[in-house]
Design an enzyme around this catalytic site. Structure first.
Site, PDB file in Angstrom:
ATOM      1  N   GLY A  81     -26.606 -16.721 -49.118  1.00  0.00           N
ATOM      2  CA  GLY A  81     -25.523 -15.991 -49.960  1.00  0.00           C
ATOM      3  C   GLY A  81     -24.194 -16.045 -49.214  1.00  0.00           C
ATOM      4  O   GLY A  81     -24.057 -15.563 -48.113  1.00  0.00           O
ATOM      5  N   TYR A  93     -33.462  -8.656 -51.309  1.00  0.00           N
ATOM      6  CA  TYR A  93     -33.837  -7.616 -50.328  1.00  0.00           C
ATOM      7  C   TYR A  93     -33.631  -7.894 -48.909  1.00  0.00           C
ATOM      8  O   TYR A  93     -33.887  -9.219 -48.471  1.00  0.00           O
ATOM      9  CB  TYR A  93     -35.213  -7.204 -50.670  1.00  0.00           C
ATOM     10  CG  TYR A  93     -35.900  -6.278 -49.646  1.00  0.00           C
ATOM     11  CD1 TYR A  93     -35.431  -5.015 -49.558  1.00  0.00           C
ATOM     12  CD2 TYR A  93     -36.864  -6.788 -48.510  1.00  0.00           C
ATOM     13  CE1 TYR A  93     -36.101  -3.854 -48.690  1.00  0.00           C
ATOM     14  CE2 TYR A  93     -37.400  -5.683 -47.780  1.00  0.00           C
ATOM     15  CZ  TYR A  93     -37.042  -4.517 -47.715  1.00  0.00           C
ATOM     16  OH  TYR A  93     -37.441  -3.488 -46.697  1.00  0.00           O
ATOM     17  N   SER A 147     -33.133 -17.229 -47.972  1.00  0.00           N
ATOM     18  CA  SER A 147     -32.119 -17.088 -48.949  1.00  0.00           C
ATOM     19  C   SER A 147     -30.832 -17.447 -48.577  1.00  0.00           C
ATOM     20  O   SER A 147     -30.518 -16.858 -47.078  1.00  0.00           O
ATOM     21  CB  SER A 147     -32.141 -15.750 -49.734  1.00  0.00           C
ATOM     22  OG  SER A 147     -33.349 -15.370 -50.453  1.00  0.00           O
ATOM     23  N   GLY A 179     -24.346 -15.300 -55.335  1.00  0.00           N
ATOM     24  CA  GLY A 179     -25.508 -14.930 -55.565  1.00  0.00           C
ATOM     25  C   GLY A 179     -25.992 -13.777 -56.103  1.00  0.00           C
ATOM     26  O   GLY A 179     -24.944 -13.017 -56.543  1.00  0.00           O
ATOM     27  N   GLN A 180     -27.338 -13.513 -56.594  1.00  0.00           N
ATOM     28  CA  GLN A 180     -27.740 -12.398 -57.475  1.00  0.00           C
ATOM     29  C   GLN A 180     -28.097 -11.306 -56.295  1.00  0.00           C
ATOM     30  O   GLN A 180     -27.491 -10.876 -55.479  1.00  0.00           O
ATOM     31  CB  GLN A 180     -28.658 -12.662 -58.313  1.00  0.00           C
ATOM     32  CG  GLN A 180     -28.109 -13.730 -59.371  1.00  0.00           C
ATOM     33  CD  GLN A 180     -27.606 -12.769 -60.443  1.00  0.00           C
ATOM     34  OE1 GLN A 180     -27.648 -11.696 -60.649  1.00  0.00           O
ATOM     35  NE2 GLN A 180     -26.600 -13.571 -61.242  1.00  0.00           N
ATOM     36  N   VAL A 181     -29.497 -10.661 -56.670  1.00  0.00           N
ATOM     37  CA  VAL A 181     -29.922  -9.696 -55.926  1.00  0.00           C
ATOM     38  C   VAL A 181     -30.854 -10.067 -55.017  1.00  0.00           C
ATOM     39  O   VAL A 181     -31.725 -11.169 -55.140  1.00  0.00           O
ATOM     40  CB  VAL A 181     -30.392  -8.393 -56.908  1.00  0.00           C
ATOM     41  CG1 VAL A 181     -31.618  -8.861 -57.544  1.00  0.00           C
ATOM     42  CG2 VAL A 181     -30.680  -7.136 -55.824  1.00  0.00           C
ATOM     43  N   CYS A 230     -33.069 -13.305 -56.239  1.00  0.00           N
ATOM     44  CA  CYS A 230     -32.078 -14.045 -56.345  1.00  0.00           C
ATOM     45  C   CYS A 230     -32.064 -14.388 -57.848  1.00  0.00           C
ATOM     46  O   CYS A 230     -31.291 -15.381 -58.436  1.00  0.00           O
ATOM     47  CB  CYS A 230     -32.070 -15.374 -55.740  1.00  0.00           C
ATOM     48  SG  CYS A 230     -32.407 -15.271 -53.972  1.00  0.00           S
TER      49      CYS A 230
END
Length: 190
Positions: free
Chosen positions: A118, A55, A116, A51-53, A147
């Protein structure tokens, strides 16, 4: 998680760790720094999950799924699907309709992301896991493309129900749904 995964044997029980993090942005293996839109005092931690970023912060349930996929006889897609289904089942118990979105892992309510996922699989075992927005400050999500999706909105469970739900109660319901979907028996929850 890495040490647990690297040192587990064939008879090591699968575990799910439930935690609540202090404010932190995490950047997955494929994470692109340009998805972090604004710098702040919130730390950015590079991780080895997919995955990306995203929080993480107080009021968000983090479920780290430390499962032996070989023993379960499932692949990564089924792992993701079963974890997503556990969140959908949790939301259904709260009269919230959660859904999947093609090509965008996680769970959504009316196009807003509520959960989310991940993961990382190493030596046939998974680690990292799922984040479920319960009652958190969502403003840090404005500092990133969640994401990797520009403009993606996020939502909390607490915004969608009339009663208050404690972290422990919500985590327990989710853990029961997860265990049921995987056919696990809950043996110790502390």
């Amino acid at each position: 998680m890495k040490v647990f995964t690297d040192t587990r044997g064939e008879s090591t029980l699968d575990e799910c760790w439930i935690v609540e993090h202090p404010p932190v942005f995490t950047l997955g293996q494929a994470g692109k720094p340009e998805h972090i839109l604004h710098s702040s005092d919130i730390p950015i931690v590079k991780t080895d999950r997919g995955g990306q970023v995203t929080y993480h912060g107080p009021g968000q349930i983090m479920g780290y799924c430390l499962f032996d996929l070989k023993r379960l006889k499932i692949g990564v897609r089924e792992l993701v699907s079963l974890i997503e289904q556990s969140v959908i089942d949790l939301l259904a118990d709260l009269a919230i309709q959660g859904k999947r979105k093609e090509g965008a892992p996680g769970i959504y309510v009316e196009e807003k992301k509520i959960s989310s996922i991940g993961l990382r699989v190493r030596k046939g075992c998974s680690y990292h896991g799922v984040a479920i927005n319960l009652a958190m400050d969502l403003s840090p999500f404005l500092q990133i493309n969640p994401c990797g999706y520009p403009g993606m909105e996020v939502v909390n469970i607490q915004e969608l129900i009339n009663d208050s739900l404690t972290f422990d109660a919500a985590a327990r319901i989710w853990l029961e749904k997860l265990a049921g979907n995987f056919g696990f028996e809950l043996v110790n929850s502390h």
